[in-house]
Design an enzyme around this catalytic site. Structure first.
Site, PDB file in Angstrom:
ATOM      1  N   HIS A  38       0.838  -1.207   0.000  1.00 36.68           N
ATOM      2  CA  HIS A  38       0.000   0.000   0.000  1.00 36.68           C
ATOM      3  C   HIS A  38       0.869   1.251   0.000  1.00 36.68           C
ATOM      4  CE1 HIS A  38      -4.425  -0.763   1.033  1.00 36.68           C
ATOM      5  NE2 HIS A  38      -3.948  -1.905   0.575  1.00 36.68           N
ATOM      6  N   GLU A 106      -6.372  -0.397  -6.088  1.00 37.25           N
ATOM      7  CA  GLU A 106      -7.387   0.535  -5.612  1.00 37.25           C
ATOM      8  C   GLU A 106      -6.928   1.960  -5.900  1.00 37.25           C
ATOM      9  OE1 GLU A 106      -5.583  -1.100  -3.069  1.00 37.25           O
ATOM     10  OE2 GLU A 106      -6.742  -2.967  -3.015  1.00 37.25           O
TER      11      GLU A 106
END
Length: 323
Positions: A38, A106
């Site tokens: 991330h 994402e």
């Protein structure tokens, strides 16, 4: 027989803590590691996002466990040629004990350079092209590629492992699962999805072999007070319970915090996510993945009591799962 690994959450812990957790996981009897990739956490309470490739390098010196990213998005934030180099170096340092897990990603992590966030069908197209580039580079070939989404010129990796790095693909909807079956070496998901695993097999099941391994990850919250464990889940990971495509399209942790106001403690308590210190509850949840046909299940502890969690799994949970 299903194996059980530990899922390192980069969103919830700093780099040094993750390396220590990897050591503790090996000592507790877990047989492999997952690690998230991330740029942002899902919310400010989680509050971390170290660079995954640096952490993997440190883990390679700290444990003997296999490592898999779960998952890297090799399409927008990082060019696939750079992901290939990172994966090759990780595989060399881990002496072949590395698998590259990839997915379509994402907006939370991938929009940061100002690039347009494409719709899902385009993201899958980009992922398939990226995987092709990555595989050629991991084989040590000199690559020049002029595709629809990526350009590579005269690129070659000089440090590559002796064996090809497996590239496993994450899938949740039917189209993504079929892509995983067609182009991935294995399948990655976070649910005991019998229908999805069957679709993966019918779609090729690992580049046409029908035998590609299936990996799953799930979260639990060990604690001696079940009510406090539920509150910890609700405070740290309410995003787990957001519906639909919100997880793919919301752009910042602040947006996730706003959406998570719709998530109640009752939703967390009734989700089926194991909370507390009842070994039967933890064993039952993990056996559901095994009964669904998954080869490896990775478990992530939510909350601060990591030592209590690893002791609990070492003595009360993993021995029963192995039985």
């Amino acid at each position: 027989m299903t194996e059980y690994g530990y899922f390192l959450a980069c969103e919830d812990h700093g780099p040094n803590e993750l390396v220590e957790q990897a050591r503790m996981a090996e000592q507790a009897g877990f047989t492999s590691l997952w690690i998230s990739d991330h740029y942002h956490p899902w919310n400010g309470v989680q509050g971390h996002s170290p660079f995954v490739w640096s952490v993997i390098g440190a883990i390679s010196r700290a444990t003997s466990l296999p490592v898999q990213t779960a998952v890297t998005c090799p399409t927008v934030r990082v060019h696939p040629a750079v992901v290939a180099q990172a994966a090759a170096t990780s595989a060399v340092m881990l002496e072949g004990r590395f698998r590259l897990g990839v997915g379509t990603g994402e907006a939370l992590n991938e929009h940061i350079l100002g690039d347009r966030w494409p719709q899902a069908s385009v993201r899958m197209e980009m992922l398939e092209e990226a995987i092709g580039v990555i595989r050629h580079l991991l084989a040590g070939e000199e690559v020049s590629h002029h595709g629809r989404h990526y350009t590579v010129e005269n690129a070659r990796l000089y440090d590559v492992p002796d064996r090809p790095v497996p590239v496993d693909v994450s899938g949740f909807g039917p189209a993504a699962i079929e892509l995983a079956g067609r182009v991935g070496d294995g399948f990655i998901t976070t649910m005991p999805d019998v229908e999805g695993l069957d679709r993966f097999r019918r779609s090729g099941g690992g580049r046409g072999s029908g035998q590609g391994p299936a990996f799953a990850g799930t979260k639990v919250c060990y604690g001696t007070d079940r009510g406090e464990a539920v509150r910890t889940v609700h405070r740290h990971w309410p995003n787990l319970f957001l519906p639909g495509e919100l997880g793919q399209v919301l752009p910042t942790p602040a947006h996730f915090e706003q959406a998570s106001r719709l998530v109640t403690e009752e939703m967390a308590a009734g989700s089926g996510l194991p909370c507390g210190d009842d070994p039967d509850e933890h064993v039952r949840a993990l056996r559901e993945f095994a009964d669904s046909g998954f080869d490896v299940v990775h478990v992530s502890q939510i909350g601060p009591d990591l030592r209590g969690f690893f002791d609990f799994y070492r003595t009360d949970v993993l021995p029963r799962l192995k039985d």
